[in-house]
Design an enzyme around this catalytic site. Structure first.
Site, PDB file in Angstrom:
ATOM      1  N   ASP A  21     -11.252   1.963  -0.511  1.00 28.82           N
ATOM      2  CA  ASP A  21     -10.319   2.862   0.166  1.00 28.82           C
ATOM      3  C   ASP A  21     -11.024   3.690   1.240  1.00 28.82           C
ATOM      4  O   ASP A  21     -10.728   4.865   1.425  1.00 28.82           O
ATOM      5  CB  ASP A  21      -9.577   3.774  -0.820  1.00 28.82           C
ATOM      6  CG  ASP A  21      -8.178   4.127  -0.326  1.00 28.82           C
ATOM      7  OD1 ASP A  21      -7.762   3.590   0.715  1.00 28.82           O
ATOM      8  OD2 ASP A  21      -7.521   4.944  -0.970  1.00 28.82           O
ATOM      9  N   HIS A  44       0.851  -1.194   0.000  1.00 26.75           N
ATOM     10  CA  HIS A  44       0.000   0.000   0.000  1.00 26.75           C
ATOM     11  C   HIS A  44       0.889   1.247   0.000  1.00 26.75           C
ATOM     12  O   HIS A  44       2.015   1.201   0.488  1.00 26.75           O
ATOM     13  CB  HIS A  44      -0.889  -0.044   1.260  1.00 26.75           C
ATOM     14  CG  HIS A  44      -1.832   1.103   1.370  1.00 26.75           C
ATOM     15  ND1 HIS A  44      -1.454   2.344   1.862  1.00 26.75           N
ATOM     16  CD2 HIS A  44      -3.138   1.202   1.041  1.00 26.75           C
ATOM     17  CE1 HIS A  44      -2.506   3.146   1.818  1.00 26.75           C
ATOM     18  NE2 HIS A  44      -3.533   2.483   1.334  1.00 26.75           N
TER      19      HIS A  44
HETATM   20  C1  1DF Z   1      -4.993   8.914   1.456  1.00 27.49           C
HETATM   21  C2  1DF Z   1      -5.238   8.014   0.419  1.00 27.49           C
HETATM   22  C3  1DF Z   1      -4.530   8.433   2.685  1.00 27.49           C
HETATM   23  C4  1DF Z   1      -5.014   6.677   0.612  1.00 27.49           C
HETATM   24  C5  1DF Z   1      -4.343   7.079   2.865  1.00 27.49           C
HETATM   25  O1  1DF Z   1      -3.873   6.560   4.020  1.00 27.49           O
HETATM   26  C6  1DF Z   1      -4.642   6.178   1.856  1.00 27.49           C
HETATM   27  C7  1DF Z   1      -5.178  10.337   1.248  1.00 27.49           C
HETATM   28  C8  1DF Z   1      -3.240   7.419   4.958  1.00 27.49           C
HETATM   29  O2  1DF Z   1      -5.980  10.723   0.362  1.00 27.49           O
HETATM   30  O3  1DF Z   1      -4.567  11.138   1.962  1.00 27.49           O
HETATM   31  O4  1DF Z   1      -4.596   4.877   2.112  1.00 27.49           O
HETATM   32  N1  1DF Z   1      -5.161   5.827  -0.520  1.00 27.49           N
HETATM   33  O5  1DF Z   1      -4.866   4.638  -0.476  1.00 27.49           O
HETATM   34  O6  1DF Z   1      -5.458   6.354  -1.626  1.00 27.49           O
HETATM   35 MN    MN Z   2      -5.472   3.239   0.841  1.00 26.00          MN
END
Ligand code: 1DF
Ligand code: MN
Length: 349
Positions: A309, A183
């Site tokens: 998500d 991730h």
């Molecule tokens: C965000 C996006 C933050 C994802 C995440 O974890 C995350 C974000 C802190 O938009 O700040 O898992 N993502 O997977 O797109």
């Molecule tokens: Mn994510």
């Protein structure tokens, strides 16, 4: 006909996040220290302090493993979540804290799965900083906690799993048949400036670039020649790697032939072969039919999985859009349900 029996598939979302309140306390300590990692400050430093509605909503959802989350799942029509410790998880912590806190986090998640076995499945968080301890935690996760997959939030203090010092983690994952979800994390110190100065360091672009790079480093370092049964999962439509496949294959071969870099060694297969044989891809953050279909055509319909998500992209209308994709009933069921059941060994839904 009742709606229950007429449902053509269950919706299993496979990249869903949580954050124990105790982890946020550790994060607050790190954020109050000197020389805070700029990516961490820009990511969790933001979410934990911003008065914006989006940030406050996300912080509330992240910390809940009961009614708030289940309410949102019901509202969006999500039958089951595969849940992981949110980025950067324990990987921003010092080694000892990462080792001890990963156990706490995994115990909490396992308890939540016990409370809601038909709704939740958990991934094992591992202290990447201590590969032997990480390998042991994978074993404990599988044998004691009933978990069957591992979460790693990309780089750990700027270090990548292509470095052989981390390969005990791959050995354990292969031995226990636990796929590793690679991730995104915030960008490492040596990479963040040119992204952050224009506001493109986060999920909008930087995450995908860095996680795609990480997955490629794993491929080109020969991890899958050494651990051929190892399976990894990448989100965000494979962090664009399916789209890169042709060029990666051509240029990898050209680079090997010209012996241009010590680090680009011959591999048993083409880069895209590993993508097809050692990776599952989720559509987290990309509720977009053309990208999903293209990816299915590159890696196969049995390797593309649904993800929302939550809570970062909690968008009910996206679920409806995915339902409406023009795709055979069998392929859609694989996408939403059966691929996830197989990859994460989900029994109760
Ligand atoms: C965000 C996006 C933050 C994802 C995440 O974890 C995350 C974000 C802190 O938009 O700040 O898992 N993502 O997977 O797109
Ligand atoms: Mn994510």
């Amino acid at each position: 006909m009742s709606t229950e029996t007429s449902k053509p598939y269950l919706r299993i979302a496979t990249e869903e996040a949580f954050a124990p309140p105790e982890m946020l306390k550790i994060y607050n300590k790190i954020l109050a220290g000197s020389d805070v990692d700029p990516g961490f400050k820009g990511l969790m430093g933001f979410y934990m302090s911003s008065p914006s509605e989006r940030a406050r909503h996300i912080m509330r959802c992240l910390q809940d493993l009961d009614q708030v989350r289940l309410g949102h799942m019901d509202e969006a029509g999500i039958d089951h979540q595969v849940i992981a410790l949110t980025a950067p998880g324990v990987q921003i912590m010092d080694k000892d804290t990462a080792v001890s806190f990963s156990r706490v986090a995994n115990d909490q998640l396992a308890d939540a799965v016990k409370r809601h076995p038909t709704r939740f499945t958990g991934m094992i968080a591992v202290p990447v900083q201590d590969p032997q301890a990480a390998a042991k935690e994978i074993e404990r996760g599988v044998t004691q906690l009933g978990m069957n997959s591992v979460i790693i939030n990309s780089h750990t203090h700027g270090e990548y799993l292509s470095d052989t010092k981390f390969w005990d983690i791959f050995a354990a994952a292969e031995a226990h048949d636990t796929p590793i979800y690679l991730h995104p994390n915030s960008l490492p110190r040596n990479m963040i400036q040119s992204f952050q100065e224009c506001g493109l360091d986060g999920a909008i672009y930087g995450f995908g670039v860095e996680t795609g790079l990480h997955a490629l480093r794993i491929i080109t370092s020969g991890v899958f020649d050494r651990f051929p049964k190892l399976q990894m999962i990448i989100g965000h439509m494979g962090e664009a790697l399916p789209f890169w496949s042709y060029r990666l294959d051509y240029m990898h071969q050209a680079t090997v032939r010209s012996q241009r870099y010590e680090s680009i060694k011959p591999l048993k297969k083409k880069p895209s072969d590993y993508l097809r044989e050692n990776f599952y891809i989720t559509n987290s953050g990309v509720a977009w039919e053309p990208a999903i279909k293209f990816t299915q055509s590159i890696v196969g319909v049995d390797r593309v999985l649904y993800a929302m998500d939550y809570p970062y992209q909690y968008a009910v209308d996206e679920v409806t859009a995915m339902d409406k994709m023009s795709m055979s009933a069998e392929d859609k069921k694989m996408f939403f349900q059966t691929n996830a059941q197989k990859v994460f060994k989900i029994k109760a839904v």
